[in-house]
Design an enzyme around this catalytic site. Structure first.
Site, PDB file in Angstrom:
ATOM      1  N   LYS A   1      -1.229  -7.105  -7.824  1.00 38.35           N
ATOM      2  CA  LYS A   1      -0.214  -7.339  -7.413  1.00 38.35           C
ATOM      3  C   LYS A   1      -1.217  -9.062  -5.772  1.00 38.35           C
ATOM      4  O   LYS A   1      -1.529  -8.460  -5.268  1.00 38.35           O
ATOM      5  CB  LYS A   1       0.538  -6.209  -6.759  1.00 38.35           C
ATOM      6  CG  LYS A   1       1.818  -6.391  -5.872  1.00 38.35           C
ATOM      7  CD  LYS A   1       2.217  -5.682  -5.526  1.00 38.35           C
ATOM      8  CE  LYS A   1       2.071  -5.778  -3.115  1.00 38.35           C
ATOM      9  NZ  LYS A   1       2.476  -6.991  -3.061  1.00 38.35           N
TER      10      LYS A   1
ATOM     11  N   GLU B   1     -11.513  -3.222   0.776  1.00 34.07           N
ATOM     12  CA  GLU B   1     -11.733  -3.887   2.087  1.00 34.07           C
ATOM     13  C   GLU B   1     -10.966  -4.467   3.169  1.00 34.07           C
ATOM     14  O   GLU B   1      -9.715  -4.870   2.834  1.00 34.07           O
ATOM     15  CB  GLU B   1     -12.214  -5.605   1.347  1.00 34.07           C
ATOM     16  CG  GLU B   1     -12.996  -6.302   1.703  1.00 34.07           C
ATOM     17  CD  GLU B   1     -13.342  -7.006   2.437  1.00 34.07           C
ATOM     18  OE1 GLU B   1     -12.778  -6.712   4.150  1.00 34.07           O
ATOM     19  OE2 GLU B   1     -12.614  -8.720   2.207  1.00 34.07           O
TER      20      GLU B   1
ATOM     21  N   CYS C   1     -10.865 -11.972   7.461  1.00 33.81           N
ATOM     22  CA  CYS C   1     -11.034 -10.993   7.883  1.00 33.81           C
ATOM     23  C   CYS C   1     -12.270 -11.182   8.699  1.00 33.81           C
ATOM     24  O   CYS C   1     -12.926  -9.759   9.880  1.00 33.81           O
ATOM     25  CB  CYS C   1     -11.019  -9.502   6.856  1.00 33.81           C
ATOM     26  SG  CYS C   1     -12.117 -10.088   5.391  1.00 33.81           S
TER      27      CYS C   1
ATOM     28  N   GLU D   1      -7.915  -6.614  15.882  1.00 33.10           N
ATOM     29  CA  GLU D   1      -7.837  -7.704  15.326  1.00 33.10           C
ATOM     30  C   GLU D   1      -6.545  -8.621  15.434  1.00 33.10           C
ATOM     31  O   GLU D   1      -5.625  -7.860  15.049  1.00 33.10           O
ATOM     32  CB  GLU D   1      -7.751  -7.462  13.555  1.00 33.10           C
ATOM     33  CG  GLU D   1      -7.820  -8.465  12.595  1.00 33.10           C
ATOM     34  CD  GLU D   1      -8.253  -8.051  11.145  1.00 33.10           C
ATOM     35  OE1 GLU D   1      -7.539  -7.034  10.571  1.00 33.10           O
ATOM     36  OE2 GLU D   1      -8.707  -8.722  10.284  1.00 33.10           O
TER      37      GLU D   1
HETATM   38  P1  NAI Z   1      -0.733  -5.293   4.301  1.00 30.46           P
HETATM   39  O1  NAI Z   1      -1.869  -4.222   4.116  1.00 30.46           O
HETATM   40  O2  NAI Z   1       0.723  -4.839   4.940  1.00 30.46           O
HETATM   41  O3  NAI Z   1      -1.108  -6.570   3.343  1.00 30.46           O
HETATM   42  C1  NAI Z   1      -1.675  -6.244   2.227  1.00 30.46           C
HETATM   43  C2  NAI Z   1      -0.951  -6.041   1.013  1.00 30.46           C
HETATM   44  O4  NAI Z   1      -1.353  -4.584   0.910  1.00 30.46           O
HETATM   45  C3  NAI Z   1      -0.012  -6.532   0.421  1.00 30.46           C
HETATM   46  O5  NAI Z   1      -0.018  -7.459  -1.270  1.00 30.46           O
HETATM   47  C4  NAI Z   1       0.105  -5.977   0.758  1.00 30.46           C
HETATM   48  O6  NAI Z   1       2.515  -6.200   0.015  1.00 30.46           O
HETATM   49  C5  NAI Z   1       0.315  -4.759  -0.005  1.00 30.46           C
HETATM   50  N1  NAI Z   1       0.643  -3.604   0.765  1.00 30.46           N
HETATM   51  C6  NAI Z   1       1.955  -3.165   1.665  1.00 30.46           C
HETATM   52  N2  NAI Z   1       1.337  -1.856   2.051  1.00 30.46           N
HETATM   53  C7  NAI Z   1       1.790  -1.511   1.090  1.00 30.46           C
HETATM   54  C8  NAI Z   1       0.911   0.116   0.486  1.00 30.46           C
HETATM   55  N3  NAI Z   1       1.594   1.047   1.146  1.00 30.46           N
HETATM   56  N4  NAI Z   1       0.578   0.469  -0.442  1.00 30.46           N
HETATM   57  C9  NAI Z   1       0.044  -0.527  -1.495  1.00 30.46           C
HETATM   58  N5  NAI Z   1       0.014  -1.764  -0.736  1.00 30.46           N
HETATM   59  C10 NAI Z   1       0.329  -2.657   0.478  1.00 30.46           C
HETATM   60  O7  NAI Z   1      -1.495  -6.653   5.574  1.00 30.46           O
HETATM   61  P2  NAI Z   1      -0.026  -7.509   6.451  1.00 30.46           P
HETATM   62  O8  NAI Z   1       1.097  -6.156   6.916  1.00 30.46           O
HETATM   63  O9  NAI Z   1       0.824  -8.327   5.848  1.00 30.46           O
HETATM   64  O10 NAI Z   1      -0.985  -8.313   7.517  1.00 30.46           O
HETATM   65  C11 NAI Z   1      -1.374  -7.534   9.112  1.00 30.46           C
HETATM   66  C12 NAI Z   1      -2.020  -7.504   9.185  1.00 30.46           C
HETATM   67  O11 NAI Z   1      -3.509  -6.870   8.480  1.00 30.46           O
HETATM   68  C13 NAI Z   1      -2.923  -8.729   9.371  1.00 30.46           C
HETATM   69  O12 NAI Z   1      -2.569  -9.202  11.064  1.00 30.46           O
HETATM   70  C14 NAI Z   1      -4.126  -8.841   9.430  1.00 30.46           C
HETATM   71  O13 NAI Z   1      -4.669  -8.009  11.327  1.00 30.46           O
HETATM   72  C15 NAI Z   1      -4.651  -7.472   9.079  1.00 30.46           C
HETATM   73  N6  NAI Z   1      -5.030  -8.065   7.486  1.00 30.46           N
HETATM   74  C16 NAI Z   1      -6.352  -8.702   7.127  1.00 30.46           C
HETATM   75  C17 NAI Z   1      -6.796  -8.782   5.620  1.00 30.46           C
HETATM   76  C18 NAI Z   1      -8.097  -8.809   5.303  1.00 30.46           C
HETATM   77  O14 NAI Z   1      -8.469  -9.535   4.961  1.00 30.46           O
HETATM   78  N7  NAI Z   1      -8.947  -7.471   5.756  1.00 30.46           N
HETATM   79  C19 NAI Z   1      -5.733  -9.654   4.673  1.00 30.46           C
HETATM   80  C20 NAI Z   1      -4.311  -9.522   5.621  1.00 30.46           C
HETATM   81  C21 NAI Z   1      -3.949  -8.548   6.166  1.00 30.46           C
END
Ligand code: NAI
Ligand code: MG
Length: 483
Positions: free
Chosen positions: A189, A263, A297, A394
């Protein structure tokens, strides 16, 4: 098992010039069992171009029934895919790599349209690296017994993979390539703001004649991700995203058969010692924090400068920030594109406000910003304290927090003092300092006199709250095998 292939060989000669054609459909269904199918949910959502706020396409929002359908397709395909000879599996993966190269221009343009990143980055980093991940794992796919000699191993079966919006195609490659090379099937996804390159990859996988059900790509929001995590017939979860969701996933799979690689976030320290080549270090710092608008990240979001060179570094950094071009992601001269979403822009603005409220001093380049879309000027803060929010949390935006240090012991203790441990950078002319510092940093990756260098052969992953497990290299393949 697959229908007769259109491809007769796996030619590795240079890819022909792309036609430059970009095809974005008005509407995308779910890619399940080798076909695009209407979602049982009946629901769709829009993905926009964050640089213009215009709708690019409407994509399906998968519900639990849709996830179940995708998992069933992946399960059905799992046995035959495992039985296929390793050489045959390798051929399919090479073919995917080749097709990504052939369609590189289209992938790059769509990536920049859907997510806001500068085209120079999509073109030179995201897309070629994605192809390289498939090439790299294809190379191992028929040699796994040499990768893990004298060990018995088998694929897990069905992998559920959830990816973020900062490197959409590249993260899809990081997830799908090692899973396929080790004989797993996949339900992936993409993130809700950037689904389009994953859907293009689904079309490409169709064209590569991959057996139906081996890769299923379903779009949706957090609830779709949760339905993947909670589906009882998934063997392995691979997630990249926020630390918050990573924690939810760990709780959800506790006590189940599911294995996970996570990750998560980071707050990397970039350390400039007084003996460093300052101009080179400043370039590395700029790349470390402003690459991809800081939506990285492993972004070098904390800078530590040894006191004796602080004035010189700060002056050069400010000068360099002034020269960064903020604007149209499709312009090849752009350095800083659009912030990925309105929500992410709010998060970044909240941190900039917090930085000022905590007494830090802000410096930004004072360029004009486009009237539509989501934008943030490259920003740095000085006069920050170790306990401040902008040092501990972050931000995931183009915001750098600068601190100074006198001794190596002091900088190591400060650099390690966050909940994260993903990556770090060291700038010095002394080899011994590189080894001394890097061995004491709590970080999965330490770059020396460079930053943000990636190679499919290198493992990547974090300590502490930055995650569990490693991706890339043999470690990344191992994560999809049970021994
Ligand atoms: P997120 O962690 O909510 O989204 C990442 C993925 O997880 C998306 O595909 C989303 O649809 C999915 N997701 C969301 N809730 C879920 C759940 N309960 N169970 C399974 N999958 C789920 O990240 P978001 O809200 O877009 O970004 C928020 C913060 O997260 C950012 O400001 C940043 O600090 C961090 N982040 C870190 C990343 C990294 O590469 N380590 C990448 C994206 C965000
Ligand atoms: Mg979008």
């Amino acid at each position: 098992m697959a229908k007769k292939s259109k491809h007769t060989s796996w030619d590795l000669s240079p890819a022909p010039e792309s036609t430059g054609h970009v095809d974005i459909k008005k509407k995308y269904d779910l890619f399940i069992d080798g076909k695009f199918v209407k979602p049982k949910s009946g629901k769709y959502f829009n993905t926009i171009n964050p640089a213009s706020e215009q709708v690019l396409s409407s994509v399906a929002h998968a519900n639990e029934a849709d996830v179940d359908r995708a998992v069933k397709a992946a399960r059905k395909a799992s046995g035959p895919w495992q039985k296929l000879s390793r050489k045959e599996r390798a051929k399919y993966i090479y073919r995917i790599a080749r097709l990504i190269q052939e369609r590189a221009k289209e992938f790059a343009v769509i990536e920049s349209l859907d997510g806001g990143k500068p085209i120079r980055e999509s073109r030179d980093v995201d897309v070629p690296l994605a192809a390289n991940h498939f090439f790299y794992t294809a190379g191992w796919a028929d040699k796994l017994e040499y990768a893990f000699p004298n060990r018995k191993f088998a694929p897990y079966g069905v992998a559920g993979q959830i990816i973020p919006w900062n490197f959409p195609l590249l993260m899809a490659a990081w997830k799908i390539a090692p899973a396929l090379a080790t004989g797993n099937t996949v339900v992936l996804k993409p993130a809700e703001t950037t689904p389009l390159t994953a859907l293009k990859l689904a079309e490409l996988i169709q064209d590569a004649d991959l057996p139906p059900g081996v890769v299923n790509i379903i779009t949706g929001e957090g609830d779709t991700g949760a339905a993947i995590v909670n589906h009882k017939d998934i063997d392995k979860i691979a997630f990249t995203g926020s630390t918050g969701v990573g924690k939810i996933i760990r709780k959800a799979i506790a006590g189940t058969k599911k294995k996970a690689t996570l990750e998560l976030g980071g707050k990397a320290a970039n350390i400039i010692c007084e003996d460093a080549t300052i101009d080179q270090a400043v370039e590395g710092i700029v790349n470390g924090i402003y690459f991809n608008q800081g939506h990285v990240c492993c972004a070098g979001s904390r800078l530590f400068v040894q006191e004796s060179v602080y004035d010189e570094v700060l002056e050069k950094l400010k000068f360099r920030i002034e020269s960064l071009v903020v604007g149209d992601p499709l312009d090849k001269n752009t350095d800083i594109g659009a912030i990925n979403s309105k929500e992410q822009l709010h998060t970044i603005e909240k941190y900039i406000k917090a930085g000022k409220a905590e007494g830090a001093i802000m410096y930004q380049n004072n360029c004009d910003l486009p009237s539509k879309g989501f934008w943030c000027r490259p920003t740095l803060f000085t006069n920050v304290s170790q306990s401040s929010k902008i040092v501990q949390e972050e931000i995931f935006g183009p915001v750098l927090a600068i601190q100074t240090f006198r001794t190596i012991a002091e900088v190591i203790s400060k650099a390690n003092n966050t909940p994260y441990g993903l990556s770090a950078g060291v700038w010095t002319d002394k080899g011994s300092k590189i080894f001394n510092l890097s061995s004491q940093m709590n970080a999965g990756v330490v770059w020396a006199n460079t930053y943000n260098k990636f190679d499919p052969a290198s493992p990547f992953g974090g300590y502490k709250e930055s995650g569990i497990g490693r991706e890339g290299g043999l470690h990344g393949l191992q994560a999809y095998l049970k021994f």
